[in-house]
Structures are given as C-alpha cells and as structure tokens.
Design an enzyme around this catalytic site. Structure first.
Site, PDB file in Angstrom:
ATOM      1  N   THR A   6       0.853  -1.186   0.000  1.00 59.39           N
ATOM      2  CA  THR A   6       0.000   0.000   0.000  1.00 59.39           C
ATOM      3  C   THR A   6       0.887   1.232   0.000  1.00 59.39           C
ATOM      4  O   THR A   6       1.898   1.285   0.696  1.00 59.39           O
ATOM      5  CB  THR A   6      -0.962  -0.006   1.204  1.00 59.39           C
ATOM      6  OG1 THR A   6      -1.808  -1.147   1.083  1.00 59.39           O
ATOM      7  CG2 THR A   6      -1.834   1.238   1.236  1.00 59.39           C
TER       8      THR A   6
ATOM      9  N   PHE B 115       1.205   5.359   0.474  1.00 61.44           N
ATOM     10  CA  PHE B 115       0.579   6.409   1.273  1.00 61.44           C
ATOM     11  C   PHE B 115       1.117   7.777   0.856  1.00 61.44           C
ATOM     12  O   PHE B 115       2.292   7.894   0.492  1.00 61.44           O
ATOM     13  CB  PHE B 115       0.925   6.224   2.754  1.00 61.44           C
ATOM     14  CG  PHE B 115       0.362   4.974   3.362  1.00 61.44           C
ATOM     15  CD1 PHE B 115      -0.797   5.009   4.120  1.00 61.44           C
ATOM     16  CD2 PHE B 115       0.986   3.744   3.178  1.00 61.44           C
ATOM     17  CE1 PHE B 115      -1.321   3.852   4.685  1.00 61.44           C
ATOM     18  CE2 PHE B 115       0.476   2.580   3.734  1.00 61.44           C
ATOM     19  CZ  PHE B 115      -0.684   2.638   4.485  1.00 61.44           C
TER      20      PHE B 115
END
Ligand code: PEP
Ligand code: MN
Length: 633
Positions: A530, A532
C-alpha cells in the site's frame, strides 16, 4: 553477568548494588528496557552469583556464557540503533554509506559527495589514511583530506566517516569525523581499539581479513569495554582460496551475528568483491540477508582513481543500486534511512503541544497499517493521532490540530482509494509532501492460548478477508465477519469473550492489544503493497519539500469538452520531458459525466516542471498542483 532488577526499584538500592559490584572490580552498565531494567556487569570472573542474587532489589542473576559480554545479545535483547550525526543505523532501516576509497582532492570529494547524496546515501565515506599493501601506493591526504571531506559533508548535509590507523590520530580525527572506521587490517590492533573506544564516538568496525565471527565480536567488545556503546559491525569479505573475487563475501555472517549480538551489521560489497560489476548484486543480496546498511565505494572518475578504481561504482550505477534497494526494502519490512529534515523553526515548535506540531494523524485505531506507515515515515519524531475516518485525518491537518497526516492512496491488489483522491480536492489547504509504501502482511490474531483449530469466526476489513481467502478456505467451517477496519477487528476480539474468535490484521495490532499471532503471512498474494501520501497544511509544505530535490509532482485538472483536450495536456508533459507515472480520472461532484484527471509525474528538473505546469494551466481547467515529494521513503 546480567542482573535483572526488581521493577520500580529505588535509585538508592540501585546505587548500592552498583557499588557492591564496582568494589569487586566489575564495570557496570545500566540498560533500561521496555519492561525491565538490567545491569550488565563485566569483569572479574569466578564470583559466586548467589552473593549478588541476595542483594536487596535484585530479581534475577543470569551468567553471560559468551566470551564477548557487552556485545552479546544475552546482555541486550533489543537491537542497538547507532546514531551517526542525524543518521540512525539499525532497527528496521537500511542506511547507505558511500564515497570514494580515498579522498584525493577537494574537488573530487565534493563531486562524489554531490553524486552520492543526490542518489540517497546518508553518510559520506573517504579514506585520509590509506593502509595500502605497497608502501609506494597512494597513502592518503591525511588531515588535509579530512578537512575537505568535512566541508563536503557540511555542504551536502552528510555526516562523515573515515578510517583511523593509529591511536595517535584520535584527538585530531574526532574534530572531523562523525564516526571512526576501523579497517580490516586493524581489527585486532588492540591498542587502537582501546584508544578509539575511549573516544566514545560511533565506530564502524570492519571484519578482519581472516577473522572468525567470534574474533570480530571480541574486537567489538574491546571498543565497548573502553567506552563506546555505538559500534556498527561491517562485513567486508574474508580471505579464502577463491581468487576470482578480491575476497569472499560471507553473507551468512549477517544472520549469525544478528543472533549473537545486538549490534547493527552493515556490508561493504566493494572490498568484498573488488569488482565493480559484482557490487550491486552482492549489495542487494546483503540487504536481503538482513544487513542494516551498506558501505559502497563510488567515484566520479573511477578510471583515474588513486585507489580501488576497479571496484568503485560510477554515480549512475550507484543511483540504480539505490533504486533497487528502495524496491527491495518494503518486502523486508524495512525502509531506506533518510537524512531527517531539520525540524520546523523554533518559534513554531515551541508551542508544539498546544498547536499539535508533534502529532501526525492516521485513519484507524492503534495497530492499523496506516499507523505502521506513519511510524515508518516519521520514526520517533511525531506522535500518531488515531482518527475515525479519512475525512477526520484531513480535518486534523487542515485545522492545524496535527502537523501531518498520512493517507493510503493505492493498494497494489485492490487499486486506488478514490475517497482520498476526492478528499485531496475537497481540502485545498492540504498539500502532499511525502510518500511511503509498506508491504501488507496479514496475520491471524487471537487471544493467547487459542489454537488455529479453535477458530470459528474471523473478523477483519472485507479486503483483509478477501486477501486471505485461500488460507480461510483451509479452515473448515469458519465464519467470515466483515469489520470496519483490520486493527479495529483485533481490538474487538480482545474485548469480547469468545474463545472461537480471531481477527486478520498486521502483527503490530496483536502487540498493541496483547493478543497472539497464530499465523503470520496468511495473505494469498505476498506482493501486496500500500502506498501512502503524507499531507500537511499548505504553508508548511515549503519547509518540508526542497523543490530543487523534488522527484515527483501530483497535479489535477479537468479539460474542455473538445476533441484531443486530454491529448494536448499529455503532449505538454511529453514535450517537457515529464515522465508520467500515473493517470486517474474521477467524476466531478455535481457535474455528471465530467471528470478530473489526477496525474503523477516524475520531475526531470525544476525548470521543466514549472514550464509544464504553466502550459497546463493555460490549456486545462481548474489546474492545481496537489503536492510534490522528494522520493518514496
Ligand atoms: C576501506 O574501507 O577503505 C578499506 C580499506 O576497507 P578494508 O579495511 O575493509 O580493507
Ligand atoms: Mn578501498
């Protein structure tokens, strides 16, 4: 011996125990851990441990069985993190030290410092006293060289390290270097080790050409026994019968030493292989094997280097190596060490507690992946502030309650998190100033004592459940219960009294709520990352991102409703050498069937980027720069 002290022991009792030991010839080190405080006592062997055990305030006495004591993991269970100036080595960081073999001139060290700092090295290396095999070879510039390197380090914000070859140089060199280097040939020069240890500065200790791991750790023990706690071990290859490479890189020493000692271990693939082409693969292998950093020789003109030219990387090769390390570190749950940015101006910081300057907001409860990303990005510098929703993160930042916020923007399996792109548009006061990525490793978490076969209900975010489908299929009759977030599911399992309940989340959440990891790494696809964005209020953005170093720009615009409108915009990027990395379209709220385009692009140089932005502003509608980042951290 290790003396575990009673919890909440008084200072008076502690002083008494210390005095007792020191009178009997022991050196005593106090180590304050998260749960317990211990004394490490080294010195006179042969004392009856029961005498110590009887002292008031002592909970337990454990002998250290290794010949090295202060360096041993028996004495200190947690990893030591060594600070070299603002840079940290150890923990879950990969710190890269780079520079020429020898400092040859002011110009040369400035050129190399510029190249390695641009590529992401955090410490500058360079020899001023070169221990050469031949007395006729270049011996180094001595103090003059150190002066040049210190200037270069200051110019590019890099702490510096250099090899010390004689105890006579300690006082002179400590005026220049942030860390001493002990070379392979001097690993067992005990007078040198004593003098350097006593200086108290960090020391990078190379492994001797034919030293066993135990001899190497005993050399570290010398440094520590004489006064420094800040030792970094450096594996640089050992002499074997093999002659194709200069030395043989003993990669297995990394996990071995990590088990035996709490000290950080870095690897020097340059001296280990002696051949430029072998340096990047072995450097990457070292990082994969768990090294806390690398020390790499780089030269802007290796063909004319005065020493070790054939093993020195060209700046472009070093840059490529740094990018490859960048790609590798999330797999290992680590991140590349960066030079921490200077904190905000003092007047802003002095009101830290009231203005929220020390807070960084994330969505979720403690233990969430977003908090892991936040900790990775900020290390210990900012306090995580948990928010209920992504919108609350933006509110925290926009209102100034938190100085920074962190928001997930994209998952490698599930795709873009549209809500956060939309929020970036809705909160024009917030700017993107940083980027980080983590590998998502899901664990099955339950109350202590639970067996996997007991589990009948699994709580998690729907994506957590979906990403662990194969594992869940292997558990017969398990009910999957969607929850609003992964770490929240762990908090829920901790609260309820259901022996059949478990949750799927990151293992940090298990630690946070006092639960146990039943199985780690249960995601079907391990390539799950992921990404960010780090956001802050617009007015702070310039103090966070140095525009001249910005590597990527994030912008958004819509286009007129006419043929080729988007094409015109993309053409502008192409013509200005802007390499587009991402293009997303999002519906414009209140304008059905009209779209905003989000673009992320690499920045070749400041000028091309600002020209492209000016031209885009002319041909598009509502053009905005949402932020710039210096690189993925
Ligand atoms: C060096 O790092 O410049 C050097 C001489 O290395 P080693 O001591 O490992 O040979
Ligand atoms: Mn060298």
């Amino acid at each position: 011996m290790i003396i575990v002290l009673e919890q909440k022991i008084s200072e008076e009792k502690k002083a008494h125990i210390r005095e007792f030991l020191e009178k009997r010839g022991y050196r005593v080190r106090e180590i304050v851990g998260e749960v317990e405080t211990i004394f490490g006592a080294v010195g006179t062997p042969g004392m009856d441990l029961r005498e110590v055990e009887l002292l008031d305030g002592v909970s337990k006495v454990v002998p250290i069985t290794r010949p090295y004591k202060l360096a041993s993991r028996e004495l200190k269970r947690e990893d030591t993190v060594v600070s070299v100036g603002p840079v940290k080595i150890g923990g879950n960081r990969v710190a890269v030290i780079a520079g020429p073999c020898g400092i040859e001139s002011r110009q040369q060290i400035f050129d190399v410092a510029e190249a390695v700092s641009r590529a992401g090295a955090v410490i500058l290396r360079g020899g001023a006293f070169k221990p050469r095999t031949s007395p006729y070879a270049f011996q180094g510039l001595g103090e003059e060289g150190l002066r040049y390197m210190k200037e270069a380090g200051e110019a590019f914000g890099l702490p510096i390290t250099s090899e010390i070859t004689s105890p006579a140089y300690v006082d002179m060199m400590r005026e220049y270097v942030d860390a001493f280097q002990i070379g392979a040939r001097n690993m067992q020069n005990f007078e040198l080790l004593k003098a350097v240890g006593a200086a108290g500065l960090p020391v990078i200790l190379k492994r001797g050409l034919a030293a066993t791991i135990e001899e190497w750790l005993m050399a570290a023990e010398y440094l520590m026994a004489h006064g420094t706690d800040h030792v970094v071990l450096c594996e640089r290859g050992i002499r074997t019968f093999e002659r194709y490479t200069r030395n043989t890189l003993d990669l297995s020493a990394i996990p071995v030493v990590k088990k035996l000692s709490h000290l950080p271990v870095i690897v020097d693939p340059s001296h280990a292989t002696g051949l430029r082409a072998k340096v990047p693969p072995m450097g990457l292998a070292a990082v994969a094997a768990g090294a806390d950093g690398l020390m790499v020789e780089v030269h802007t003109d290796p063909d004319n280097a005065l020493s070790d030219g054939p093993q020195s990387l060209f700046p472009e090769q070093f840059e490529k190596l740094m990018r490859d390390i960048q790609a590798l570190t999330p797999v290992l749950g680590k991140s590349i060490e960066h030079i921490p940015r200077k904190k905000e101006p003092v007047e802003l910081h002095s009101s830290a507690k009231t203005s929220g300057m020390d807070r960084a907001a994330f969505q979720g409860v403690h233990g969430a992946y977003s908090e892991e990303a936040l900790k990775r990005y900020f290390r210990e510098e900012y306090e995580p502030a948990a928010c209920r929703s992504f919108r609350d993160v933006f509110e925290e930042v926009a209102s100034g309650a938190s100085h920074f916020g962190i928001i997930p923007v994209e998952n490698s399996l599930a795709g873009v998190i549209n809500e956060n792109l939309d929020l970036l548009l809705r909160y024009p006061a917030c700017r993107v100033v940083g980027e980080t990525e983590i590998r998502i490793i899901h664990s099955l978490i339950a109350k202590p004592g639970t067996q996997i076969s007991d589990v009948k209900k699994v709580y998690s975010h729907p994506q957590g459940l979906a990403q662990c489908e194969e594992f869940l299929d292997s558990l017969p009759g398990v009910q999957r219960i969607p929850f609003f977030d992964t770490a929240g599911a762990v908090a829920h399992v901790a609260e309820i009294t259901d022996p059949q309940a478990a949750a799927i989340a990151g293992s940090a959440a298990a630690d946070y709520y006092g639960l146990e990891v039943l199985k780690e790494g249960i995601e079907t696809n391990p390539r799950n990352y992921t990404r960010f964005y780090v956001i802050t209020r617009e007015e702070h953005a310039d103090s966070v991102v140095d525009i001249s170093k910005a590597a990527r720009v994030i912008m958004v615009f819509s286009t007129p409703d006419e043929p080729g409108a988007l094409f015109k915009c993309l053409k502008i990027l192409a013509e200005n050498g802007m390499n587009m990395k991402k293009l997303e379209s999002r519906p414009i709220h209140g304008k059905p069937w009209e779209y905003m385009f989000f673009i992320e692009s690499e920045i070749p140089d400041v000028k091309s980027c600002s020209t492209a932005c000016e031209q885009l502003r002319e041909v598009s509608v509502d053009f905005r720069v949402l932020g710039m980042v210096e690189g993925v951290r």
